[in-house]
Motif scaffolding. Structure first.
Motif, PDB file in Angstrom:
ATOM      1  N   PHE A  90      27.070  41.005  38.812  1.00 18.84           N
ATOM      2  CA  PHE A  90      27.162  41.262  37.331  1.00 18.84           C
ATOM      3  C   PHE A  90      26.480  42.846  37.215  1.00 18.84           C
ATOM      4  N   TYR A  91      25.572  43.113  37.935  1.00 22.16           N
ATOM      5  CA  TYR A  91      25.038  44.598  37.777  1.00 22.16           C
ATOM      6  C   TYR A  91      25.952  45.337  38.185  1.00 22.16           C
ATOM      7  N   ALA A  92      27.063  45.070  39.127  1.00 25.59           N
ATOM      8  CA  ALA A  92      28.116  45.995  39.712  1.00 25.59           C
ATOM      9  C   ALA A  92      28.808  46.331  38.640  1.00 25.59           C
ATOM     10  N   ILE A  93      29.258  45.225  37.690  1.00 23.31           N
ATOM     11  CA  ILE A  93      30.315  45.139  36.679  1.00 23.31           C
ATOM     12  C   ILE A  93      29.676  46.073  35.707  1.00 23.31           C
ATOM     13  N   LEU A  94      28.374  45.905  35.472  1.00 20.95           N
ATOM     14  CA  LEU A  94      27.564  46.784  34.264  1.00 20.95           C
ATOM     15  C   LEU A  94      27.728  48.215  34.598  1.00 20.95           C
ATOM     16  N   ARG A  95      27.565  48.523  35.911  1.00 27.85           N
ATOM     17  CA  ARG A  95      27.488  50.106  36.331  1.00 27.85           C
ATOM     18  C   ARG A  95      28.785  50.601  36.598  1.00 27.85           C
ATOM     19  N   ALA A  96      29.958  49.655  36.554  1.00 26.09           N
ATOM     20  CA  ALA A  96      31.257  50.315  36.837  1.00 26.09           C
ATOM     21  C   ALA A  96      31.890  51.261  35.845  1.00 26.09           C
ATOM     22  N   VAL A  97      31.131  50.862  34.502  1.00 26.72           N
ATOM     23  CA  VAL A  97      31.619  51.710  33.245  1.00 26.72           C
ATOM     24  C   VAL A  97      30.448  52.673  32.915  1.00 26.72           C
ATOM     25  N   PRO A  98      31.068  53.867  32.559  1.00 21.70           N
ATOM     26  CA  PRO A  98      30.212  54.964  32.431  1.00 21.70           C
ATOM     27  C   PRO A  98      29.520  54.837  30.989  1.00 21.70           C
ATOM     28  N   ASP A  99      29.963  54.157  30.130  1.00 19.50           N
ATOM     29  CA  ASP A  99      29.236  53.767  28.871  1.00 19.50           C
ATOM     30  C   ASP A  99      28.460  52.807  29.023  1.00 19.50           C
ATOM     31  N   LYS A 100      27.147  52.944  28.353  1.00 16.43           N
ATOM     32  CA  LYS A 100      26.020  51.637  28.469  1.00 16.43           C
ATOM     33  C   LYS A 100      26.672  50.643  27.662  1.00 16.43           C
ATOM     34  N   LEU A 101      26.966  50.648  26.526  1.00 17.66           N
ATOM     35  CA  LEU A 101      27.265  49.410  25.600  1.00 17.66           C
ATOM     36  C   LEU A 101      28.478  48.761  26.132  1.00 17.66           C
ATOM     37  N   MET A 102      29.578  49.470  26.633  1.00 17.27           N
ATOM     38  CA  MET A 102      30.748  49.228  27.279  1.00 17.27           C
ATOM     39  C   MET A 102      30.337  48.364  28.531  1.00 17.27           C
ATOM     40  N   GLY A 103      29.471  48.833  29.108  1.00 15.90           N
ATOM     41  CA  GLY A 103      29.024  48.198  30.625  1.00 15.90           C
ATOM     42  C   GLY A 103      28.551  46.823  30.218  1.00 15.90           C
ATOM     43  N   ILE A 104      27.573  46.741  29.258  1.00 13.28           N
ATOM     44  CA  ILE A 104      26.971  45.464  28.706  1.00 13.28           C
ATOM     45  C   ILE A 104      27.926  44.525  28.306  1.00 13.28           C
ATOM     46  N   LEU A 105      28.950  44.850  27.472  1.00 11.32           N
ATOM     47  CA  LEU A 105      29.980  44.206  26.834  1.00 11.32           C
ATOM     48  C   LEU A 105      30.666  43.380  27.979  1.00 11.32           C
ATOM     49  N   LEU A 106      31.235  44.387  29.068  1.00 12.33           N
ATOM     50  CA  LEU A 106      31.932  43.929  30.155  1.00 12.33           C
ATOM     51  C   LEU A 106      31.187  42.997  30.950  1.00 12.33           C
TER      52      LEU A 106
END
Lengths: 416, 286
Positions: free
Chosen positions: A293-309
């Protein structure tokens, strides 16, 4: 719990009790519960997980008697437990390693459900309650990791609670409300301890409902077809109690290997350093069970988008029963879906690997090199693609293999 | 037939682990920390600490490291605990152990005079904790050119590489290679992350004078004398690492011993469970 009961009270006293509080009937029905006769060892993880939960609660209660949840004393009190409390080293190790074993078992349990289609009608609620248990387990695991108050405890807590700060408008005040201040500090540690103590009992309640639901609809099985007659089943006791007991003993050997010989293998050296708000560790890494899940979070450049994903990656599990449109439950009879499932497993492992590494390091040295960031993007894409649209589409287009007429017939033909 | 899910799971795990192995070897090649792997007596499933080495290691700690580094999670009595460096079977209660008493006395401990409430220094007793070296962190930094000497009671746990790292760091002082610019007051060290360490080389040949040590024999035959080795930098580094590894993991010996018994028990137990399972399922097609 459900169905008709075969219990007949033999004595006046048990008859008296049975009309008032049918506790013996309940136990007898539970132990005699008709289970499909073709359950394999992957089905033992339910029993293994019950054991993990009990072990965590028992060791946790004793540890709480010796632990001090204040920023000045928490780190030292854990050391005192390991050095001076009789067998404290064993309790602490059982509890810390136990968390990892608990997640290890829950992941196998979930992948098993995924493979044999145990989330499909009529077991949707069994699956959803299971997902809820998993979600609370993640919260409990995270809260517990904060308690030793090492560097990773502190910075992990800072990163995770920072997620809430990313929510638009209410984020900042929500984060402060959760932390009890402007940053992770004594109020945070004390409330985390309180919540870490209480949530396992919520899990116990949900596990009760989970098992109740399973007993109402009956267990799924490796070939995924319904039980048709009594011939297809065996009594839970002694058949599956014995099979589970053997599986538990083997599981305990893996557990013991880590407790006694590799107590620190699953942890991080930085957590043996006292929390220091002024020094950020070189890499902040969560426990292994959160890495995908940490990897999914960091896969997105935008912080909020990462968290939502990241949250979406868990939430998608809740609607899985309606995403998979296939009528056939078990992947054994789904030759195409089976391959997509194996790639999904692989994607989960890859995400875990990406979560453990720095995003800009080279993961695969091909050409200019594929970084972990890009590898995690590919794996994240597949993770979601597996649920939407692969599973819904496969359900419509895949040509499944013919299902056996009954479990007994499949066993007699050697195909169960 | 029943093994399909198993095969998928094992297959995926195998591919992932292979990838992990390939990637970590690539990663290791790019690192700049040189860590030597030693064949420690405490490694492995039956590993034990070398008591003579721990005793000498304590001497190195006391005479060299303790100038700056504390052992905040240890009390003097721990030295005489079963499995500790100065354990003596004649004194099961380490507070009675004369060696431990003498070592505690060698330290001065801050206390309060119960008659008038004044702060006093008094000689330590086994029940005392090892005293801190500096009154607080700013004082420690002020005396060490701005660097903070870390506590040593968990040092082998708190660094990746553990005991191997600690040893490699202690013997890893070299002249800085040409072209490497050193910051003021820093020393070049091949094991330290970034190669620039604020601690000046702590060990030099014969900085401590080793005396023979006395350790309990394996079969309860009283204390045996172990001759003192030459106090080379490598020898002292090995000894103090042995001592600090024990300080970080004092229950290792009992942990491994109980672990062995647990395994034996689980092995026999699971065999019996398996046979019972087979017996119960005999004649049941599944």
């Amino acid at each position: 719990m459900s169905g008709h009961s075969n219990y007949e009270p033999k004595y006046a006293a048990t008859r008296w009790l049975d009309t008032r509080l049918p506790i013996f009937r309940f136990t007898a029905d539970f132990m005699g519960f008709p289970s499909p006769r073709n359950l394999n060892y992957w089905y033992a993880f339910g029993a293994i997980l019950s054991l993990c939960l009990m072990s965590q609660i028992l060791t946790g209660i004793i540890l709480a008697m010796h632990y001090t949840p204040t920023v000045d004393a928490a780190f030292d009190s854990v050391q005192r437990i390991k050095r001076d409390v009789p067998f404290g080293w064993l309790l602490q190790s059982m509890h810390a390693v136990g968390a990892s074993m608990f997640f290890f078992a829950v992941y196998i349990h979930m992948f098993r459900g995924l493979y044999y289609g145990s989330y499909k009608a009529p077991r949707e609620l069994v699956w959803i309650i299971g997902c809820l248990i998993y979600l609370i387990m993640m919260a409990t695991g995270f809260l517990g990791y904060t308690l030793p108050w090492g560097q990773m405890s502190f910075w992990g807590a800072t990163v995770i609670t920072g997620f809430f700060g990313a929510i638009p408008i209410v984020g900042e005040s929500l984060q402060q409300w959760l932390l009890g201040g402007f940053s992770v500090d004594n109020p945070t540690l004390q409330r985390f301890f309180s919540l870490h103590f209480v949530l396992p009992f919520v899990i116990v309640g949900l596990v009760g409902i989970h098992i109740w639901a399973v007993h109402h609809v009956g267990q799924n099985n490796p070939i995924g077809i319904d039980v048709k007659s009594e011939e297809d089943t065996l009594a839970f006791h002694p058949y599956y109690t014995m099979k589970d007991a053997f599986a538990i003993a083997v599981f305990l050997m893996i557990f013991a290997l880590f407790i006694f010989y590799l107590p620190d293998a699953l942890g991080h050296a930085d957590n043996y350093q006292r929390a220091n708000p002024l020094v950020t560790p070189e890499h902040i890494v969560p426990e292994w069970y959160f890495l995908p899940f940490y990897a999914i979070l960091r896969a997105v450049p935008d912080k909020l988008m990462g968290i939502l994903l990241m949250f979406a990656a868990i939430m998608v599990l809740f609607v899985l029963p309606w995403l998979d449109t296939a009528k056939t439950r078990s992947m054994r009879f789904r030759p195409v879906a089976r391959w997509f499932f194996i790639i999904f497993l692989l994607a989960c492992f890859i995400l875990g690997w990406c979560g453990a590494r720095a995003p800009d390091d080279i993961a695969i040295p091909i050409g200019d090199g594929i970084t972990f960031k890009w590898l995690s993007r590919i794996a994240t894409f597949y993770y979601f693609a597996f649920f939407i649209p692969i599973l819904p589409i496969l359900g419509w287009v895949e040509k499944t293999k013919p299902l056996p007429d009954s479990i007994t017939k499949a066993i007699n033909e050697g195909t169960a | 037939m029943a093994q399909r899910f198993t095969k998928s799971l094992i297959g995926a795990a195998f591919i992932a682990l292979t990838a992990l192995g390939v990637a970590s070897s690539v990663h290791a090649a790019g690192g700049e920390q040189e860590i030597e792997h030693l064949d420690w007596g405490f490694n492995g499933i039956g590993g034990t600490y070398d008591r003579a080495a721990m005793q000498r290691g304590y001497q190195v700690y006391r005479e060299v490291c303790a100038a700056c580094h504390a052992l905040e999670h240890l009390s003097f009595r721990h030295l005489g605990d079963k499995g500790g460096p100065f354990y003596n079977p004649d004194y099961p209660n380490p507070n009675d152990n004369p060696d431990v008493k003498a070592m505690a006395k060698d330290w001065s401990v801050i206390d309060i005079d119960s008659d008038n409430g004044d702060e006093i220094d008094r000689p330590g007793i086994p029940a005392d904790k090892f005293p801190s070296i500096f009154p607080n962190e700013p004082a420690a930094r002020a005396s060490n050119g701005g660097a903070y000497p870390p506590d040593l009671s968990l040092i082998t746990k708190a660094r990746s590489g553990g005991s191997d790292y600690l040893y490699s760091m202690l013997v890893g002082y070299k002249d800085a290679p040409a072209g490497v610019e050193m910051s003021e007051g820093m020393s070049f060290n091949t094991a330290f992350s970034g190669n620039q360490i604020a601690m000046a080389p702590p060990l030099s040949e014969d900085i401590v004078e080793y005396a023979p040590t006395f350790v309990p024999g394996d079969h309860g035959e009283g204390l045996q004398e172990i001759a003192a080795p030459a106090a080379s930098v490598e020898q002292m580094a090995r000894d103090v690492t042995e001592f600090l590894t024990w300080a970080g993991d004092p229950k290792m010996e009992v942990r491994k011993k109980i672990g062995f018994a647990t395994f034996l028990y689980l092995l026999i137990f699971s065999l019996l469970l398996f046979l019972t399972y087979k017996q119960i399922w005999k004649g049941v097609k599944h």
